[in-house]
Design an enzyme around this catalytic site. Structure first.
Site, short mmCIF file in Angstrom:
data_model
loop_
_atom_site.label_atom_id
_atom_site.label_comp_id
_atom_site.label_asym_id
_atom_site.label_seq_id
_atom_site.Cartn_x
_atom_site.Cartn_y
_atom_site.Cartn_z
CD GLU A 188 -1.09 -0.83 2.13
OE1 GLU A 188 -0.69 -1.42 3.14
OE2 GLU A 188 -0.32 -0.35 1.29
CE1 TYR B 145 -12.05 1.85 2.26
CE2 TYR B 145 -10.93 -0.16 1.62
CZ TYR B 145 -11.25 0.78 2.58
OH TYR B 145 -10.76 0.63 3.85
#
Length: 147
Positions: free
Chosen positions: A104, A116
């Site tokens: 997260e 990411y």
């Protein structure tokens, strides 16, 4: 000199907390890192001349892993160490049998989200008002990738 990647067991959790406090406003405390060690989480680090330049904390359950935290020392940010650390820990987790990696990230952290996404993570959910921030709270973006 290129940093060396290795898994490690931190003996100085205050050092981890101090490094993270320089990297972000709402980091883990030394107590949280001690608890993480006690829980058996895995620590992945990049070291140059035995100096910690960055680290990540993961936990694994069966064939899934979760990236709990990743920190690059601010003086080394912007040099590709985050990408290198992610690449190395993904290979380590896959070799240990993990097939998927979850994380997260703060919705407002565009740099991390780009990192990411560049490593194959895709958004798969959102936690509303999850993280504290200076003007209230912000969402957590949930992401995952196959290993």
């Amino acid at each position: 000199m290129s940093p060396d990647y290795r898994t490690f067991l931190p003996d100085d959790t205050a050092l981890l907390a101090e490094l993270e406090s320089r990297a972000c406003a709402h980091g883990w405390s030394a107590t949280q890192y001690r608890d993480s060690v006690r829980c058996g989480h895995q620590f992945h680090g990049l070291f140059a001349a035995e100096r910690l330049q960055g680290f990540a904390v993961t936990q694994s359950v069966l064939d899934e892993a979760e990236l709990l935290n990743i920190v690059i020392d601010p003086q080394w940010q912007g040099q590709g160490l985050g990408k290198r650390l992610l690449r190395e820990l993904r290979a380590t987790l896959a070799a240990a049998g993990a097939r998927r990696l979850f994380l997260e990230v703060r919705a407002g952290n565009a740099v991390a989200r780009g990192l990411y996404a560049g490593q194959g993570f895709v958004e798969n959910g959102r936690r509303k008002n999850y993280y504290p921030c200076p003007d209230g709270r912000e969402d957590a973006i949930l992401m995952e990738t196959e290993l």
